[in-house]
Enzyme design. Structure first.
Site, PDB file in Angstrom:
ATOM      1  N   HIS A 146      -2.924  -7.131   0.579  1.00  0.00           N
ATOM      2  CA  HIS A 146      -2.916  -6.445  -0.834  1.00  0.00           C
ATOM      3  C   HIS A 146      -3.249  -5.091  -0.416  1.00  0.00           C
ATOM      4  O   HIS A 146      -2.482  -3.907  -1.012  1.00  0.00           O
ATOM      5  CB  HIS A 146      -3.234  -7.079  -1.839  1.00  0.00           C
ATOM      6  CG  HIS A 146      -4.937  -6.736  -2.076  1.00  0.00           C
ATOM      7  ND1 HIS A 146      -5.595  -7.522  -1.949  1.00  0.00           N
ATOM      8  CD2 HIS A 146      -5.681  -5.555  -2.593  1.00  0.00           C
ATOM      9  CE1 HIS A 146      -6.895  -7.092  -2.268  1.00  0.00           C
ATOM     10  NE2 HIS A 146      -6.735  -5.758  -2.463  1.00  0.00           N
ATOM     11  N   ASP A 157      -4.071 -13.399   2.233  1.00  0.00           N
ATOM     12  CA  ASP A 157      -4.404 -12.076   1.435  1.00  0.00           C
ATOM     13  C   ASP A 157      -5.577 -11.499   2.550  1.00  0.00           C
ATOM     14  O   ASP A 157      -6.115 -10.279   2.488  1.00  0.00           O
ATOM     15  CB  ASP A 157      -5.140 -12.071   0.098  1.00  0.00           C
ATOM     16  CG  ASP A 157      -5.068 -10.557  -0.107  1.00  0.00           C
ATOM     17  OD1 ASP A 157      -4.349  -9.371   0.046  1.00  0.00           O
ATOM     18  OD2 ASP A 157      -5.862  -9.909  -1.335  1.00  0.00           O
ATOM     19  N   SER A 197     -12.437  -2.919  -1.441  1.00  0.00           N
ATOM     20  CA  SER A 197     -11.486  -3.998  -0.702  1.00  0.00           C
ATOM     21  C   SER A 197     -10.829  -3.515   0.582  1.00  0.00           C
ATOM     22  O   SER A 197     -10.550  -3.185   0.818  1.00  0.00           O
ATOM     23  CB  SER A 197     -10.557  -4.175  -2.285  1.00  0.00           C
ATOM     24  OG  SER A 197      -9.214  -4.898  -1.830  1.00  0.00           O
TER      25      SER A 197
END
Length: 422
Positions: A157, A189, A266
């Site tokens: 993402h 992901d 992230s």
């Protein structure tokens, strides 16, 4: 302490000399009484004179004994008291030195593996900065180098969240390189990038299967280009199933930690105290609840990607075409709702379903429409939203706009978003 000791000696000395002085005063009073009666106190004859001299000598010795014995005892007691006070335990400032070097184990971990963490920027090729003329940054994230020849691991993402973009990687030494996307697995992901540079610092990969609940971990990221962000915590759970998080078609047992995984973290590594990556930072639900993809699952993804490259079927054509809204979301399962309600007082008690907006891309339709991180989407176009698949279904409809009902704290709000066509 020395002042107290001298004060005690003075008191003992006064007590010692008090008795001889009183005895001397009594003898003087007796002599005075004999003189008043007309009797010479010294007229006792020769034998009386000798007897008196003997008594005076004996009295003199007694006075010396009465003075020196108590004085000696007092001095000994005072010395013992002073010695006891000297033995009272105290904390010396000199003994505090060296603790930063001996006990800052988290700083040692960061120093050993921070060079392999990279900063990833997603540049919007359709919008340019007015002053510099460069494409504006649509999003950012982190990653870490897993091969010396420029292979970088990150979240999917982070790199495929917006069309018409380019990926740029900045290393810890400040050098910047354009990156190409090699492999993407949207189910897990995970994604890999490639930059054209060699001899890079590499992050060592550990084993997530050996992790225990309560073990210390460090989440690394690079949200501010050259500045690494470090958060530390413990492993809360090693077996958080993807079904518990509302993530369909994923057979992953996520790592749950209380180390804060921010937007910049992230895609970065979750590292153990040996400096080995044992997970890939994925998302933060709320304070104390964050999730990471276990490194054992990542190794399987890397092996499959290597096999695809050998066969010449590496990722080249891009990801599936979808309408773009610009958010990262998490399904609110009953377990996550229970934890959120127990940790926050701003959660309505009657909330039973929804999707948590974890990240909003700046300049995206969601950002322009008013969505914010932390909002909970409950309805879209009057349809209940129970998981992230319902949001994708709404995007697949032919509706030009999306009428979204959200909860921001305990307040219900309506926002309207116009998704971008691919």
């Amino acid at each position: 302490m020395a002042f107290r000791g001298s004060h005690r000696l003075e008191v003992i000395f006064k007590r010692c000399i008090a008795s001889p002085v009183l005895h001397s005063q009594a003898g003087n009073r007796k002599s005075s009484q004999l003189a008043i009666k007309g009797v010479d106190p010294n007229s006792n004859g020769n034998s009386g004179q000798y007897q008196q001299n003997g008594e005076q000598k004996e009295k003199g010795w007694r006075r010396l004994v009465r003075f020196f014995v108590p004085f000696s005892l007092g001095a000994a007691v005072s010395a013992a008291i002073i010695q006891r006070e000297d033995l009272t335990p105290t904390i010396a400032a000199s003994k505090m030195t060296g603790r930063r070097r001996d006990f800052n184990f988290i700083a040692d971990v960061v120093a050993g593996c921070a060079d392999s963490v990279v900063y990833i920027e997603i540049k919007d090729t359709r919008h340019f900065d007015y002053f510099s003329g460069q494409p504006i940054t649509a999003s950012n994230g982190s990653g870490f180098i897993i091969e010396q020849n420029g292979l970088i691991l990150t979240n999917a993402h982070v790199v495929i969240n917006k069309p018409h973009t380019m990926v740029q990687v900045r290393l810890s030494d400040g050098r910047t390189f354009p990156a190409t996307i090699e492999d993407v697995d949207q189910t897990s992901d995970l994604a890999t990038l490639r930059i054209q540079v060699n001899n890079l610092s590499v992050m060592r990969l550990g084993k997530s299967s050996t992790l225990r609940s309560g073990e210390w971990v460090v989440a690394l990221g690079s949200p501010l280009a050259l500045s690494n962000t470090v958060t530390a915590g413990v492993i809360s759970s090693t077996q958080r199933a993807s079904q518990e998080l509302g993530l369909r078609n994923r057979d992953i047992n996520y790592l749950q930690t209380d180390a804060a995984i921010t937007f910049g973290n992230s895609g970065g590594p979750l590292v153990n105290l040996d400096g080995e990556a044992i997970g890939v930072n994925s998302m933060k639900v709320t304070a104390g609840i964050s999730f990471a993809i276990p490194i054992d699952y990542v190794k399987v993804f890397l092996e499959r990607a290597a096999e695809k490259r050998k066969k010449g079927s590496a990722y080249k054509t891009g990801y599936p075409v979808k309408r773009y809204m610009g958010i990262t979301m998490l399904t609110l399962t009953p377990d996550i709702l229970f934890e959120l309600k127990s940790r926050s007082q701003n959660m309505p008690n009657n909330l039973t379903h929804g999707v948590l907006v974890w990240k909003v891309i700046v300049g995206s339709p969601a950002h322009s429409g008013g969505l914010q991180p932390g909002d909970i989407v409950t309805h879209i176009n009057k349809k209940e939203i129970k998981n992230s698949s319902d949001v994708y279904d709404a995007l697949a409809d032919n509706s030009k706009t999306l009428d979204i009902v959200i909860l921001r704290g305990v307040k219900q709000m309506h926002v309207t978003i116009t998704p971008e066509d691919p």
